[in-house]
Motif scaffolding. Sequence first.
Motif, PDB file in Angstrom:
ATOM      1  N   SER A 183      -2.300  11.051   4.209  1.00 57.63           N
ATOM      2  CA  SER A 183      -1.332  11.543   3.230  1.00 57.63           C
ATOM      3  C   SER A 183      -1.864  11.428   1.810  1.00 57.63           C
ATOM      4  O   SER A 183      -1.648  12.323   0.972  1.00 57.63           O
ATOM      5  N   ARG A 185      -1.433   3.086   8.851  1.00 57.98           N
ATOM      6  CA  ARG A 185      -2.490   3.105   7.823  1.00 57.98           C
ATOM      7  C   ARG A 185      -3.311   4.393   7.910  1.00 57.98           C
ATOM      8  O   ARG A 185      -3.730   4.945   6.885  1.00 57.98           O
ATOM      9  N   GLU A 212       0.841  -1.209   0.000  1.00 57.18           N
ATOM     10  CA  GLU A 212       0.000   0.000   0.000  1.00 57.18           C
ATOM     11  C   GLU A 212       0.874   1.256   0.000  1.00 57.18           C
ATOM     12  O   GLU A 212       0.552   2.239  -0.689  1.00 57.18           O
ATOM     13  N   ILE A 213       1.959   1.215   0.749  1.00 54.10           N
ATOM     14  CA  ILE A 213       2.875   2.361   0.797  1.00 54.10           C
ATOM     15  C   ILE A 213       3.533   2.577  -0.560  1.00 54.10           C
ATOM     16  O   ILE A 213       3.626   3.704  -1.057  1.00 54.10           O
ATOM     17  N   THR A 247       5.408   9.782   1.860  1.00 53.61           N
ATOM     18  CA  THR A 247       5.134   8.751   2.870  1.00 53.61           C
ATOM     19  C   THR A 247       6.190   8.734   3.982  1.00 53.61           C
ATOM     20  O   THR A 247       6.371   7.704   4.628  1.00 53.61           O
ATOM     21  N   VAL A 249       4.764   7.773   7.288  1.00 48.76           N
ATOM     22  CA  VAL A 249       4.239   6.411   7.200  1.00 48.76           C
ATOM     23  C   VAL A 249       5.383   5.402   7.235  1.00 48.76           C
ATOM     24  O   VAL A 249       5.288   4.348   7.876  1.00 48.76           O
ATOM     25  N   ASP A 250       6.482   5.721   6.548  1.00 47.94           N
ATOM     26  CA  ASP A 250       7.644   4.829   6.539  1.00 47.94           C
ATOM     27  C   ASP A 250       8.168   4.590   7.950  1.00 47.94           C
ATOM     28  O   ASP A 250       8.604   3.483   8.286  1.00 47.94           O
ATOM     29  N   ALA A 284       1.236   4.155  -3.035  1.00 51.43           N
ATOM     30  CA  ALA A 284       1.067   5.590  -2.765  1.00 51.43           C
ATOM     31  C   ALA A 284       2.296   6.369  -3.236  1.00 51.43           C
ATOM     32  O   ALA A 284       2.172   7.455  -3.809  1.00 51.43           O
ATOM     33  N   LYS A 285       3.481   5.825  -3.012  1.00 52.17           N
ATOM     34  CA  LYS A 285       4.709   6.489  -3.469  1.00 52.17           C
ATOM     35  C   LYS A 285       4.701   6.644  -4.985  1.00 52.17           C
ATOM     36  O   LYS A 285       5.126   7.670  -5.517  1.00 52.17           O
ATOM     37  N   LEU A 290      -1.228   7.002   6.328  1.00 53.74           N
ATOM     38  CA  LEU A 290      -1.188   6.816   4.875  1.00 53.74           C
ATOM     39  C   LEU A 290      -2.457   7.344   4.231  1.00 53.74           C
ATOM     40  O   LEU A 290      -2.416   8.030   3.204  1.00 53.74           O
TER      41      LEU A 290
END
Length: 369
Positions: free
Chosen positions: A239, A233, A180-181, A191, A194-195, A184-185, A236
């Motif tokens: 963001s 999440r 999912e990350i 992120t 989130v990272d 999004a990137k 994310l």
Amino acid sequence: MKMRYLLLLLACCALCVASATAFTVQTPTGIPSGDLTPGTRLNIETTVSFATGTTGSTFPGGDTLQFYTDLETARWNIAIVLNSVENPRPLETGRTVRISGFELEYPSGMDLKVRVTLEGVVPTVSATGDKAVLRIRQLDSSDNVRSGGEYIVTKTVINPAEVQTSIIAAKADLQTFKAEIEAAKADGVDTTAVDAKFNSAELSLQSAEGAGSNVGSAQSFLNTARTAITDGRKLLEESVVQHAINTANGVLSEIDSVLDYFTTNRSMGSDSRVVLIASKRQSVKNQIDTAKGNFDIKNYALAERQANDALREGRSVLIEAQNLKEEVESIPVIIDPGKPFLYVILGVIVIIIVGFVVIKRKRSWDELG
């Protein structure tokens, strides 16, 4: 007769006061923080105090004070403390101990406490769940709990097999979160925060795996990992929505730039095509503002849909504006209606034509004499 009824009423009131005797429990010691592992031996100590007043008694004679635990091989060392003098009761075993009101009923104003020491072993469970480590209740003559007459301490007892299964499931969930990350990137979402949550969850799961037979520690690390994934999440989602709003705003700025070209460089502010584009642009802005409002109140799902709708409509309007700009720029300067000197040129041409016609007619008249 009236006096007899009055005395009876007062006696009933006094009985009600006595029956409603309240107790307080000192925070028990010896109960570990966090979840419990089967086989752990606990040594718990606490003191029960009873309210004193000017009427009634320390405890209703017809009631019972009950102690209970889910611990195995429980041993109870209980002492009744009256005016600071301890009166130990015989050692008792088993999960339940009862003290009759007869042992606890003293005239009001006397200081009554019950000091309790409980030893026991955390039980084995087939499924992770809550267990009553210590429960204290005041029961009436029918064994019903008095209003406000219960104190309980519960703890989660872990099934070791479930912990290992949960670690495996959490690792799979972490990989899904990673995908999912990355998605999004790829869309350009920042992120960074989130990272950090992902890295925290990954380290916690590694620690949970490395805890070995220390099930309590493994469960603690597992809980930390799950919390990090849940928080990650949420970040994310926030963001992604913020990125969608920012992107839609960027498209809106591009539309404004083209509109400024029409109004400033081409003097086309009143052109019907430009007016229509400006109207569509305002619709896009309204959608963005609505998305921002929902984002501020953390209604991310709705905000994301609105921002994406604004982005799609905004891109469509931008293409329409850019196409019109290309069309306008493709018109030769000499016939561009936006250039004022066109009318001068046309006027000169008209004058030349008119002059030519006049001269030609004059020559015709001269030849006719």
